[in-house]
Design an enzyme around this catalytic site. Structure first.
Site, short mmCIF file in Angstrom:
data_model
loop_
_atom_site.label_atom_id
_atom_site.label_comp_id
_atom_site.label_asym_id
_atom_site.label_seq_id
_atom_site.Cartn_x
_atom_site.Cartn_y
_atom_site.Cartn_z
N ILE A 157 -28.37 82.19 -4.11
CA ILE A 157 -28.44 80.92 -4.15
C ILE A 157 -27.51 80.31 -3.10
CG2 ILE A 157 -27.90 78.83 -5.73
CD1 ILE A 157 -28.42 80.69 -7.89
N ARG A 245 -21.63 79.18 -13.16
CA ARG A 245 -21.38 79.37 -14.26
C ARG A 245 -20.25 78.66 -14.81
NH1 ARG A 245 -25.38 81.11 -15.65
NH2 ARG A 245 -26.14 82.97 -16.22
N GLU A 273 -17.81 74.75 -22.24
CA GLU A 273 -18.29 74.75 -23.44
C GLU A 273 -19.81 74.33 -23.24
OE1 GLU A 273 -15.98 72.42 -26.09
OE2 GLU A 273 -14.23 73.10 -24.83
N HIS A 292 -27.40 72.38 -17.60
CA HIS A 292 -27.84 73.88 -17.20
C HIS A 292 -29.21 74.06 -16.99
CE1 HIS A 292 -26.32 78.20 -17.56
NE2 HIS A 292 -27.26 78.07 -16.69
N GLY A 294 -30.38 74.43 -13.74
CA GLY A 294 -30.82 74.90 -12.49
C GLY A 294 -32.24 75.38 -12.17
N ALA A 295 -32.53 76.42 -12.99
CA ALA A 295 -33.65 76.98 -13.03
C ALA A 295 -35.00 76.34 -13.62
CB ALA A 295 -33.75 78.39 -13.64
#
Ligand code: NAD
Length: 318
Positions: A157, A245, A273, A292, A294-295
């Site tokens: 990435i 992450r 969290e 979350h 990203g993909a």
């Protein structure tokens, strides 16, 4: 053979599996019922993303399981070594989402330098009198072109981010614990391309020189990669993006640095969290937030689905 897809898969992935002769079950089974369901339904392959945890208890309880597949990169939700010791194949699709995550990094960077995160929340209502003041604040926007982007973690990435940054005319510097140098190929729409050699540098140099810093390292046992000391070492007014992450960056230290003005803005796709980040992060006016994702593009999901299907077919046919 039966495949349980517990956290979703693309239509093309389902089709590829069915074409390979597999029966695909897309029922979402609750975490505590996964082992029972696998045994009761003779499941050979369990496919997950990040939501379902595949720990020792499930692995021990399911002797018929042949493959655990993770759609995406990080396998921190699976006891990988233990599963392999038990003779179960554990597979993932490491490259399939790199370009999508990299593009999200730039969504956050552009949002940061042009205050989109703020203007989206503050468009004028009828009769609003303060908007000229806001427009004045937004007039302090800056361009990415010509600025220095620091990439921490120069794997798949990180390098994809470098490709886009070079195309935008940014200066790219990078740091990596294990990668010393990488050749980045920048492709243009007309078939031409250039190769750019990037030699990685110590992290302190990135902190000293980068106008923006983006993080692309895996989950670490050693704790935060970016804490108070690292934030203090960065340039004043730096912009930070984390799409790697939660737990890579100390959110308490980050919020302090945003409040003091040391950090101008942060773009966060991952959190300490999840799915609900700490309220101080959620409510901070200098943070651009995504949950979350990203993909989460059609292209990445297609690649994830078909790559998993190909790997499963070849593993179970030999
Ligand atoms: P990768 O393995 O190709 O690259 C990671 C790089 O980080 C490696 O080159 C490694 O040497 C380096 N590294 C490890 N620890 C380091 C440290 N402490 N300091 C500096 N460098 C270090 O992985 P990738 O495919 O580029 O993925 C990177 C991260 O992105 C992972 O955490 C992954 O889980 C995450 N990710 C997030 C999303 C999302 O939806 N936001 C999607 C896919 C991947």
């Amino acid at each position: 053979m039966k495949v349980l897809v517990n956290d979703g898969i693309s239509k093309s992935g389902i089709t590829a599996l069915e074409d390979g002769g597999f029966e695909v079950i897309t029922t979402k089974v609750a975490q505590e019922q996964v082992a029972n369901y696998i045994n009761a339904n003779n499941i050979s392959v369990l496919l997950v993303r990040s939501a379902t945890k595949v720990r020792k208890d499930i692995i021990d309880a399911c002797p018929g399981l042949k493959i655990i597949g993770r759609g995406g990169v990080g396998m921190d939700n699976i006891d990988v070594d233990y599963a392999r010791e038990k003779g179960i194949h554990v597979i993932n699709t490491p490259a399939s989402s790199s370009d999508s995550v990299a593009e999200l990094v730039f969504a956050h960077l552009f949002s940061g330098v042009r205050f989109l995160y703020d203007s989206n929340r503050n468009m004028p209502l009828e009769g609003e009198t303060n908007f000229e003041g806001l427009k004045k604040a937004y007039a302090n926007g800056i361009e990415l072109r010509g600025k220095t982007l620091g990439i921490i973690g120069f794997g798949r990435i990180g390098r994809s981010v470098a490709r886009i940054a070079l195309g935008l005319g940014m200066r790219v510097i990078a740091s990596d614990k294990f990668v010393g140098q990488a050749e980045i190929r920048v492709d243009f729409y007309n078939g031409q391309f250039i190769n750019v050699d990037i030699v990685t540098e110590p992290m302190e140099d990135i902190f000293k020189h980068a106008d923006f810093i983006t993080l692309h390292v895996p989950a670490q046992d050693a704790g935060y990669v970016i804490g108070k000391a690292e934030l203090d070492a960065m340039k004043d007014g730096v912009g930070i993006v984390n799409a790697s992450r939660g737990g890579i960056i100390d959110e308490v230290a980050l919020i302090d640095a945003l409040d003091s003005g040391k950090v101008a803005f942060a773009g966060l796709d991952v959190f300490e969290e999840e799915p609900t980040p700490a309220i101080q992060v959620l409510m901070n006016p200098k943070v651009s937030l995504t949950p979350h994702i990203g993909a989460a593009t059609l292209e990445a999901q297609d690649r994830i689905g078909t790559e998993l299907a190909e790997q499963i077919s070849s593993l179970l046919k030999t």
